[in-house]
Design an enzyme around this catalytic site. Sequence first.
Site, PDB file in Angstrom:
ATOM      1  N   TYR A 109      25.335  11.287  10.141  1.00  0.00           N
ATOM      2  CA  TYR A 109      24.182  12.183  10.217  1.00  0.00           C
ATOM      3  C   TYR A 109      23.784  12.481  11.661  1.00  0.00           C
ATOM      4  CZ  TYR A 109      19.519  14.112   9.441  1.00  0.00           C
ATOM      5  OH  TYR A 109      18.406  14.923   9.443  1.00  0.00           O
TER       6      TYR A 109
ATOM      7  N   GLY B  96      18.834  26.117   2.336  1.00  0.00           N
ATOM      8  CA  GLY B  96      18.341  24.831   1.880  1.00  0.00           C
ATOM      9  C   GLY B  96      16.856  24.862   1.592  1.00  0.00           C
TER      10      GLY B  96
ATOM     11  N   THR C 247      15.168  24.826  -1.303  1.00  0.00           N
ATOM     12  CA  THR C 247      14.675  24.389  -2.614  1.00  0.00           C
ATOM     13  C   THR C 247      13.877  23.095  -2.557  1.00  0.00           C
ATOM     14  OG1 THR C 247      16.736  23.208  -3.095  1.00  0.00           O
ATOM     15  CG2 THR C 247      16.589  25.521  -3.812  1.00  0.00           C
TER      16      THR C 247
END
Length: 247
Positions: free
Chosen positions: A155, A7, A9
């Site tokens: 989450y 992850g 980016t």
Amino acid sequence: MKVLVTGGTSGLGRAMASALAAAGSSVVLTGRSGERAESVAAGLPGAAGVEMDVRDESSVARAVDRAWSRLGGIDMLVNNAGIGMRTVNPRFMTEPQGFWEVTPDAFRAVTDTNLTGYFLVARETTPRMLASGGGRIVNISINHSTMRRAGFVPYGPSRAGSEALSRVMAADLRGTGVTVNLLLPGGATVTGMLPPDVTPEGHGFLMPEVMGPPIVWLASDDAAGVHDERIVAAEFAPWLRDRARRQ
């Protein structure tokens, strides 16, 4: 140090990849879009980008194999790839939903990324580290209060699960030469996970660069042997001073 950042980016991942590359580490960063990963990596010294969908075993296996070949091994895995509440409820901070309003598909999408993803990438990487004599795993986490916050299903539970996973990983790997630690920002951070109706100004949000100093330290010789710690990036300097006094 040869580092794989999942992850990488955007957000925390990009900030950590940037800090590691600037400090001299060789970095492979991943993203679901290989083109995006390559574009971001092109802006970092000596970095490379690789496509990886952390939800998919075959994608993880291909990406770890490519990263291992590109780097000539992996000394550190930074398990960071994740998605937030914005994908479930775009207005989660101002109009929170009860858990019963969350669709099963949305629940699975978040937990598959944030919890199962950590497991799959670590599962693929750890045997290689053990065979090569050691390594370091850093699992990115969040505040405990966020894990229990109203309106934060799925989450909060997904990150609670990944933190529990990290503790079990540390127990399983104790004494093997592969270390496992947790790292979290220490508060709400300006990333793409913020809802569109919330602006960072005036809210005291952290910037993702707060993750730079602790992740660089965790990749350093000074952190060799550091195991099963929970490091809060916003409190890193006093934590490091306290640790030095204890030794």
